[in-house]
Each structure stands twice: as C-alpha cells, then as structure tokens.
Design a protein around this motif. Structure first.
Motif, short mmCIF file in Angstrom:
data_model
loop_
_atom_site.label_atom_id
_atom_site.label_comp_id
_atom_site.label_asym_id
_atom_site.label_seq_id
_atom_site.Cartn_x
_atom_site.Cartn_y
_atom_site.Cartn_z
N ARG A 10 -10.03 -27.10 -26.39
CA ARG A 10 -11.27 -27.82 -26.06
C ARG A 10 -11.51 -28.99 -26.99
O ARG A 10 -11.06 -29.01 -28.15
CB ARG A 10 -12.47 -26.88 -26.04
N ALA A 12 -14.92 -30.91 -28.27
CA ALA A 12 -16.37 -30.65 -28.23
C ALA A 12 -17.15 -31.68 -29.05
O ALA A 12 -17.79 -31.35 -30.05
CB ALA A 12 -16.65 -29.23 -28.74
N PRO A 13 -17.09 -32.94 -28.64
CA PRO A 13 -17.78 -33.97 -29.43
C PRO A 13 -19.30 -33.89 -29.29
O PRO A 13 -19.81 -33.46 -28.27
CB PRO A 13 -17.26 -35.28 -28.82
N SER A 14 -19.99 -34.31 -30.34
CA SER A 14 -21.44 -34.48 -30.27
C SER A 14 -21.71 -35.95 -30.00
O SER A 14 -21.15 -36.81 -30.69
CB SER A 14 -22.09 -34.11 -31.61
N GLU A 46 -21.59 -31.84 -26.75
CA GLU A 46 -22.56 -31.01 -27.48
C GLU A 46 -23.84 -31.83 -27.74
O GLU A 46 -24.05 -32.37 -28.83
CB GLU A 46 -21.92 -30.47 -28.76
N TYR A 192 -26.74 -24.51 -32.80
CA TYR A 192 -25.30 -24.74 -32.70
C TYR A 192 -24.49 -23.43 -32.83
O TYR A 192 -23.55 -23.21 -32.06
CB TYR A 192 -24.89 -25.76 -33.78
N THR A 196 -22.33 -22.99 -29.30
CA THR A 196 -20.91 -23.34 -29.30
C THR A 196 -20.00 -22.15 -28.98
O THR A 196 -19.18 -22.24 -28.06
CB THR A 196 -20.56 -24.08 -30.61
N ARG A 210 -10.67 -27.70 -34.79
CA ARG A 210 -11.76 -28.60 -35.21
C ARG A 210 -11.67 -28.83 -36.70
O ARG A 210 -10.79 -28.28 -37.38
CB ARG A 210 -13.10 -27.98 -34.83
N LEU A 214 -15.92 -26.93 -40.69
CA LEU A 214 -16.56 -25.91 -39.85
C LEU A 214 -16.03 -24.50 -40.09
O LEU A 214 -16.41 -23.57 -39.38
CB LEU A 214 -16.44 -26.31 -38.37
#
Ligand code: GLU
Length: 325
Positions: A10, A12-14, A46, A192, A196, A210, A214
């Motif tokens: 995946r 998963a950009p903000s 996100e 979050y 997520t 990622r 994180l």
C-alpha cells in the motif's frame, strides 16, 4: 516474477503538502516490493487530520505519484469515507471494555503524568479515566466534555515485538512509552493509530512499508489489531532520507519536494535510479524508470539506516553509510 497474488502492498500518503524525496523513496520501495512479488498495490489517502490536510493536496499527491512512475490497483480510498467503520470499531472496543472514554485535558494529563520519556517523547497517560465511566454517554453526561477514546494497554504485557523485514526484530514498549493511547479523538473522528491499521485490514494489505519514524506506531497498531481480532500485516520500516547536514527532510522548509526537483529539470527516472542505488542496486548507465527496478528487488537489501543526500548534488553518488550511524 514470482506469482504471489495474495501480496498486497500500500501507499498511504497524507494530503498535507507536496511529496518530498523521503516520501518518494519509501513509496518506490513499497511499490517495488509488492510488484516484485507479483502483488497488488492499493492507494489510501490519509485525509483524516482536518487541520493538516491542505485543500487540493490530494490531486497534487496523485500527480506526484504518477509522475514518479507509480501506479495502483483500483480507486484510491479516501480515509474520511471510512468514518462509519471507524466509529463502529471504536464503539465495539468500548463495549467490550478494551477501550474507554477519557475526558482529561492535555493540561490535566501533564500535571498528573511523569516526565516525558519513551520512544516518541510523549508522556505515558497516567490512566486517570480508566474504569471511571461505563460508556461514552456517561462520561459526557458526567463532565459536559466530549470524550476521547483510549485503548486499554495491559501494563504487564511487556514490549510488543515484531519482525521487521528491514529493521530486524523490533520491540516497542507501548505501556511504558504511551500507556493507554488515544484511538478516537474528541471530535468523534478516529485517531491515526486506529484508522490506519483498520483500513489496512479493510484493503487486505499484507505488507506495510513506510518510514522508520513509524516503528513506535507499528507497536501501537499491532495492539489495536490484536484487540480487534485482526492479523498484523508484515512490516518493513525504511530508514529516512536526511539532508546533507543530517536533518530530516520533513523538518526542512520546502524540502526537496518532487515539484521543486521537477521544476529544476530532474527527471523521474533520475529519482527512481537514485532510490534504486540507495538500496544497493547497480545503477550504472542512463537513469531508468521506476518500473525498470522491479525485477530482482528484495526488501532484504534495503539498509536499515538513514540515507543521507550528497551535499552538492542531492541525487549524486550516495555515501555508503552516514558518518554518525
Ligand atoms: N499517512 C502517513 C504519512 O504520510 C503514513 C502512515 C502509514 O504509512 O502508516 O505520514
């Protein structure tokens, strides 16, 4: 290419601004890994964090990803669209006694808590509201405050351990570092740490790749998944990209955004080839597009440490290992 249709990676950009080189490198690695295993790649925007989300940024992020040469399967999932499922999960965790409403203000917490320590510098929540209210309604009625929701973390559980394909064995002591952490915000939206992992499960993600910042979140998210009875996907945390002076790119204003690089004539092939070289691929000859680096990619060759950019030409030859790591 190995045929493993079950692998789902995946992106998963903000949508909080333009993507920079650090994002580009993590996304390329996530994409290479899934594609090299014959897997699918899903995209999730996100966009839950209302204050940080910038209008129009989603389109710009999609444009940056496509310019980089990445693609994805199916429509992008907007995280805000998942609000009903997030609320349902929160309600179910509270109902089972695995999470609870908390009406503490930030100030009350800092007055009651010990000094900040642990993996993110946050203060472990002292547990003031644990066992205090039977329901969110009761907490609201008793205090006139809108409660947040915290996951109850068993203090005797010890560190949450997981095997990370890049960082090796990781152990995150969530109880010591964060205590009962927030999974639902006072404004009713999921935090979050809940949204997520829940959305990863919804999108059938099997591999989370990622940034290494994180890793502490991975420990928290494993506890959330465990409470929800869901599997924890494979984890791979990529060392961050640092500027030549050792700063995290995110901390530098206007830091080497893809937009900026593109404006100064840098090609997406050049960025893909720089990222490939940074994970040990031989990048002699003309720069090649992202898709040219799929075959032969393996997470095992991604170094765990940060990648430091060369001082004169950021995409120039890479130092093998930054001096202080
Ligand atoms: N949306 C987060 C970010 O852009 C990444 C979250 C994740 O990969 O778990 O920083």
């Amino acid at each position: 290419m190995a045929d493993a249709p079950d692998v789902v990676g995946r992106l998963a950009p903000s949508p909080t601004g333009r993507l920079h080189l650090g994002h580009a490198r993590s996304f390329l690695i996530a994409w290479w890994s899934a594609r090299a295993q014959g897997g699918r790649v899903v995209l999730r925007i996100e966009d839950l964090d209302g204050e940080r989300v910038k209008p129009g940024a989603t389109d710009l992020v999609l444009e940056d990803l496509a310019w980089l040469g990445l693609d994805w399967d199916g429509e992008p999932l907007l995280q805000t669209r998942r609000a009903p499922a997030h609320r349902e999960a929160l309600a179910s965790l509270v109902q089972q006694g695995l999470a609870y409403p908390c009406v503490c203000t930030r100030r009350e917490i800092s007055e009651a808590a010990s000094a900040p320590h642990g993996d993110t510098g946050e203060r472990p929540y002292p547990g003031t509201c644990r066992g205090r209210y039977a329901s969110v309604d009761e907490a609201r009625a008793a205090t006139g405050r809108e409660p947040a929701i915290r996951l109850a973390v068993d203090p005797s559980r010890g560190p949450v351990a997981f095997e990370d394909a890049i960082q090796g064995t990781c152990a995150v002591d969530v109880a010591a570092a964060a205590g009962d952490f927030v999974i639902g915000r006072k404004d009713g939206k999921a935090a979050y740490q809940l949204a997520t992992p829940l959305d990863d499960a919804h999108q059938a993600v099997t591999e989370v790749v990622r940034g290494a910042d994180l890793v502490p979140s991975a420990g928290r998210q494993a506890l959330v998944l465990e409470s929800l009875g869901l599997d924890v996907p494979h984890q791979a945390h990529v060392g961050l990209v640092e500027s030549a002076d050792g700063l995290r790119l995110a901390k530098r204003a206007g830091a080497l955004s893809l937009e900026e690089l593109r404006g100064s004539g840098v090609s997406p092939e050049r960025i893909a080839t720089w990222a490939a070289a940074s994970v040990g691929r031989v990048a002699a000859g003309a720069p090649r597009p992202a898709s040219a680096w799929i075959d032969g990619f393996t997470l095992q060759s991604v170094p765990p440490h940060p990648t430091r950019l060369a001082p004169e030409d950021p995409l120039g030859p890479l130092p093998l290992m930054p001096p202080d790591h």
